[in-house]
Scaffold this active site. Structure first.
Site, PDB file in Angstrom:
ATOM      1  N   ASN A 111     -10.149  -0.088   1.516  1.00  0.00           N
ATOM      2  CA  ASN A 111      -8.701  -0.021   1.307  1.00  0.00           C
ATOM      3  C   ASN A 111      -8.383  -0.557  -0.091  1.00  0.00           C
ATOM      4  OD1 ASN A 111      -5.952  -0.530   1.245  1.00  0.00           O
ATOM      5  ND2 ASN A 111      -5.859  -1.431   3.291  1.00  0.00           N
ATOM      6  N   CYS A 166       0.818  -1.223   0.000  1.00  0.00           N
ATOM      7  CA  CYS A 166       0.000   0.000   0.000  1.00  0.00           C
ATOM      8  C   CYS A 166       0.849   1.268   0.000  1.00  0.00           C
ATOM      9  CB  CYS A 166      -0.924   0.008   1.212  1.00  0.00           C
ATOM     10  SG  CYS A 166      -1.847  -1.518   1.371  1.00  0.00           S
ATOM     11  N   HIS A 182      -2.936   6.986   3.365  1.00  0.00           N
ATOM     12  CA  HIS A 182      -3.435   5.700   2.873  1.00  0.00           C
ATOM     13  C   HIS A 182      -4.732   5.371   3.623  1.00  0.00           C
ATOM     14  CE1 HIS A 182      -3.940   1.652   1.777  1.00  0.00           C
ATOM     15  NE2 HIS A 182      -3.402   1.116   2.854  1.00  0.00           N
TER      16      HIS A 182
HETATM   17  O1  UT7 Z   1      -3.090  -1.484   3.959  1.00  0.00           O
HETATM   18  C1  UT7 Z   1      -2.676  -2.158   5.094  1.00  0.00           C
HETATM   19  C2  UT7 Z   1      -3.588  -3.306   5.255  1.00  0.00           C
HETATM   20  N1  UT7 Z   1      -4.053  -3.675   6.541  1.00  0.00           N
HETATM   21  C3  UT7 Z   1      -4.491  -2.878   7.535  1.00  0.00           C
HETATM   22  O2  UT7 Z   1      -4.439  -1.690   7.508  1.00  0.00           O
HETATM   23  C4  UT7 Z   1      -5.102  -3.595   8.699  1.00  0.00           C
HETATM   24  C5  UT7 Z   1      -4.868  -2.895  10.014  1.00  0.00           C
HETATM   25  N2  UT7 Z   1      -5.694  -3.496  11.045  1.00  0.00           N
HETATM   26  C6  UT7 Z   1      -7.008  -3.170  11.205  1.00  0.00           C
HETATM   27  O3  UT7 Z   1      -7.523  -2.336  10.486  1.00  0.00           O
HETATM   28  C7  UT7 Z   1      -7.767  -3.816  12.326  1.00  0.00           C
HETATM   29  O4  UT7 Z   1      -6.873  -4.563  13.135  1.00  0.00           O
HETATM   30  C8  UT7 Z   1      -8.929  -4.753  11.844  1.00  0.00           C
HETATM   31  C9  UT7 Z   1     -10.017  -3.923  11.230  1.00  0.00           C
HETATM   32  C10 UT7 Z   1      -8.392  -5.771  10.857  1.00  0.00           C
HETATM   33  C11 UT7 Z   1      -9.510  -5.487  13.046  1.00  0.00           C
HETATM   34  O5  UT7 Z   1      -9.972  -4.536  14.003  1.00  0.00           O
HETATM   35  P1  UT7 Z   1      -9.559  -4.702  15.526  1.00  0.00           P
HETATM   36  O6  UT7 Z   1     -10.226  -3.628  16.265  1.00  0.00           O
HETATM   37  O7  UT7 Z   1      -8.063  -4.774  15.599  1.00  0.00           O
HETATM   38  O8  UT7 Z   1     -10.243  -6.069  15.898  1.00  0.00           O
HETATM   39  P2  UT7 Z   1      -9.566  -7.348  16.547  1.00  0.00           P
HETATM   40  O9  UT7 Z   1      -8.768  -8.090  15.546  1.00  0.00           O
HETATM   41  O10 UT7 Z   1      -8.927  -6.957  17.848  1.00  0.00           O
HETATM   42  O11 UT7 Z   1     -10.856  -8.195  16.873  1.00  0.00           O
HETATM   43  C12 UT7 Z   1     -11.838  -7.763  17.855  1.00  0.00           C
HETATM   44  C13 UT7 Z   1     -13.026  -8.701  17.779  1.00  0.00           C
HETATM   45  C14 UT7 Z   1     -12.633 -10.175  17.723  1.00  0.00           C
HETATM   46  O12 UT7 Z   1     -13.577 -10.906  18.467  1.00  0.00           O
HETATM   47  P3  UT7 Z   1     -13.252 -11.402  19.970  1.00  0.00           P
HETATM   48  O13 UT7 Z   1     -12.021 -12.244  19.846  1.00  0.00           O
HETATM   49  O14 UT7 Z   1     -13.013 -10.147  20.741  1.00  0.00           O
HETATM   50  O15 UT7 Z   1     -14.490 -12.143  20.342  1.00  0.00           O
HETATM   51  C15 UT7 Z   1     -12.753 -10.525  16.275  1.00  0.00           C
HETATM   52  O16 UT7 Z   1     -13.019 -11.883  16.057  1.00  0.00           O
HETATM   53  O17 UT7 Z   1     -13.761  -8.451  16.586  1.00  0.00           O
HETATM   54  C16 UT7 Z   1     -13.943  -9.687  15.878  1.00  0.00           C
HETATM   55  N3  UT7 Z   1     -13.991  -9.398  14.449  1.00  0.00           N
HETATM   56  C17 UT7 Z   1     -15.143  -9.121  13.807  1.00  0.00           C
HETATM   57  N4  UT7 Z   1     -16.399  -9.037  14.228  1.00  0.00           N
HETATM   58  C18 UT7 Z   1     -17.341  -8.722  13.310  1.00  0.00           C
HETATM   59  C19 UT7 Z   1     -12.971  -9.325  13.585  1.00  0.00           C
HETATM   60  N5  UT7 Z   1     -13.427  -9.015  12.352  1.00  0.00           N
HETATM   61  C20 UT7 Z   1     -14.774  -8.884  12.461  1.00  0.00           C
HETATM   62  C21 UT7 Z   1     -15.787  -8.559  11.568  1.00  0.00           C
HETATM   63  N6  UT7 Z   1     -17.056  -8.489  12.028  1.00  0.00           N
HETATM   64  N7  UT7 Z   1     -15.549  -8.307  10.261  1.00  0.00           N
END
Ligand code: UT7
Length: 337
Positions: free
Chosen positions: A294, A116, A264
């Site tokens: 993204n 990215c 980005h």
């Molecule tokens: O261009 C570069 C590419 N990548 C990025 O920029 C990614 C950077 N990271 C992020 O944007 C975030 O880490 C994410 C959006 C991917 C995830 O958000 P988060 O706030 O870090 O969530 P998390 O991974 O800490 O997960 C929190 C909870 C989890 O459930 P539990 O374990 O707390 O029960 C996940 O399983 O949210 C759950 N979860 C979802 N729930 C509903 C993860 N994805 C989803 C979803 N819908 N799509």
């Protein structure tokens, strides 16, 4: 112009956004997620999906739009740089298709794969070619940059932690040698120790066995993109302020002097965190993530094109651009428009 005054100036922009919308509600029918979670945790409302075109066809449309706006002939282009993580082929490069597609017969062309951060890397590379031009080397005055991504082709639509983020699109810019305005500074870096944080395995059509036999790979569908979202998030909230602060310092420009910080579009929470850490007025950080998600390296040039076409950029404005992503790569640049 001597080499010290040959700046790389963006003289025009273009973009292409596929028509087909993939909404959060569409995704909630594919994986266990919902509109509220996606909006709150990412800022994304919908993204666009390319259903029928090759990546290079999208890239050529964006590139032609940037070229048309530049007033240059395709024959004036000396170099085409394409950035993608989703090329149609291992080879040829996406840039070769773009060179042919726009009729840039006098240009040489190659791709970069910097995730990215692709647009920031490409601008830095264009600037290096422009300022290094001297007798005996290839003279580079005009560069066409195009960043084009069909992330939907590598996204794993069974993985809710990543599939909600990505969309397709292409952005382009024409960059020319200029004695007055242009790139003031750039800061680009890579932390390869984080390479496994975002991966999309290569597709192999054959398997070479230890006994020397070669067979067709029965499982030639790639596994799709895998991402450690939290690791990337933690990386980004440190890397962006570092890159922007270093680029500002190198340009001898303060954050207050910037008209826009074009970041980005990965996650609204990452953008907000960077803005807060750098003490930048949030109004100066435009966003379109709500509409496109993204789009990897295309996100910065698409947003730049939106601002440019809306007449929001005036000659002499100081802008910052920033990118981070798979690699892990990151970088920022300060531009005088
Ligand atoms: O261009 C570069 C590419 N990548 C990025 O920029 C990614 C950077 N990271 C992020 O944007 C975030 O880490 C994410 C959006 C991917 C995830 O958000 P988060 O706030 O870090 O969530 P998390 O991974 O800490 O997960 C929190 C909870 C989890 O459930 P539990 O374990 O707390 O029960 C996940 O399983 O949210 C759950 N979860 C979802 N729930 C509903 C993860 N994805 C989803 C979803 N819908 N799509």
């Amino acid at each position: 112009m001597n080499s010290s005054t040959r700046r790389a100036r963006i003289i025009s922009t273009g973009s292409y956004i596929p028509e087909r919308v993939l909404s959060n509600d569409d995704l909630s029918r594919m994986v266990e997620t919902d509109d509220e979670w996606i909006r709150e945790r990412t800022g994304i409302g919908e993204r666009r999906i390319n259903t029928s075109m090759k990546n290079h066809e999208m890239a050529v449309i964006a590139a032609k739009r940037a070229l048309e706006a530049s007033g240059l002939s395709p024959l004036d282009i000396d170099l085409v740089i394409a950035s993608t993580v989703t090329n149609d082929n291992y080879t040829p490069a996406l840039a070769c298709h773009v060179q042919a597609g726009v009729g840039a017969k006098n240009a040489f062309a190659f791709d970069i794969n910097a995730g990215c951060s692709g647009f920031v890397y490409a601008l830095d590379t264009a600037s290096a070619f422009i300022s290094a031009s001297r007798p005996g080397t290839r003279q580079v005055n005009n560069v066409l940059i195009v960043c084009s991504e069909v992330l939907s082709r590598i996204t794993d639509y069974t993985d809710r932690t990543s599939c909600v983020l990505f969309g397709d699109g292409a952005g382009a810019a024409v960059v020319c040698a200029d004695s007055e305005h242009g790139l003031l500074s750039s800061y680009i870096k890579t932390d390869g120790t984080g390479a496994d944080s975002i991966t999309a395995p290569a597709l192999t059509s054959v398997i070479a066995n230890d006994d020397g036999t070669i067979e067709n790979n029965p499982d030639k569908i790639t596994e799709g993109l895998k991402m450690n979202g939290r690791k990337v998030f933690t990386f980004a909230v440190k890397a962006i302020p570092e890159a922007l602060s270093e680029a500002l310092k190198a340009a001898d420009v303060t954050a207050d002097e910037l008209k826009y910080v074009i970041m980005h579009q990965a996650n609204i929470r990452i953008i907000n965190s960077a803005v807060e850490r750098l003490g930048i007025d949030p109004e100066k950080a435009p966003v379109n993530i709500e509409r496109y998600g993204n789009t990897s390296s295309a996100s910065v040039p698409i947003l730049l094109d939106e601002l440019n076409r809306a007449g929001k950029l005036q000659r002499g404005d100081k802008l910052a651009i920033e990118g981070f992503g798979s690699g892990l790569t990151y970088g920022a640049a300060i531009i005088e428009w």
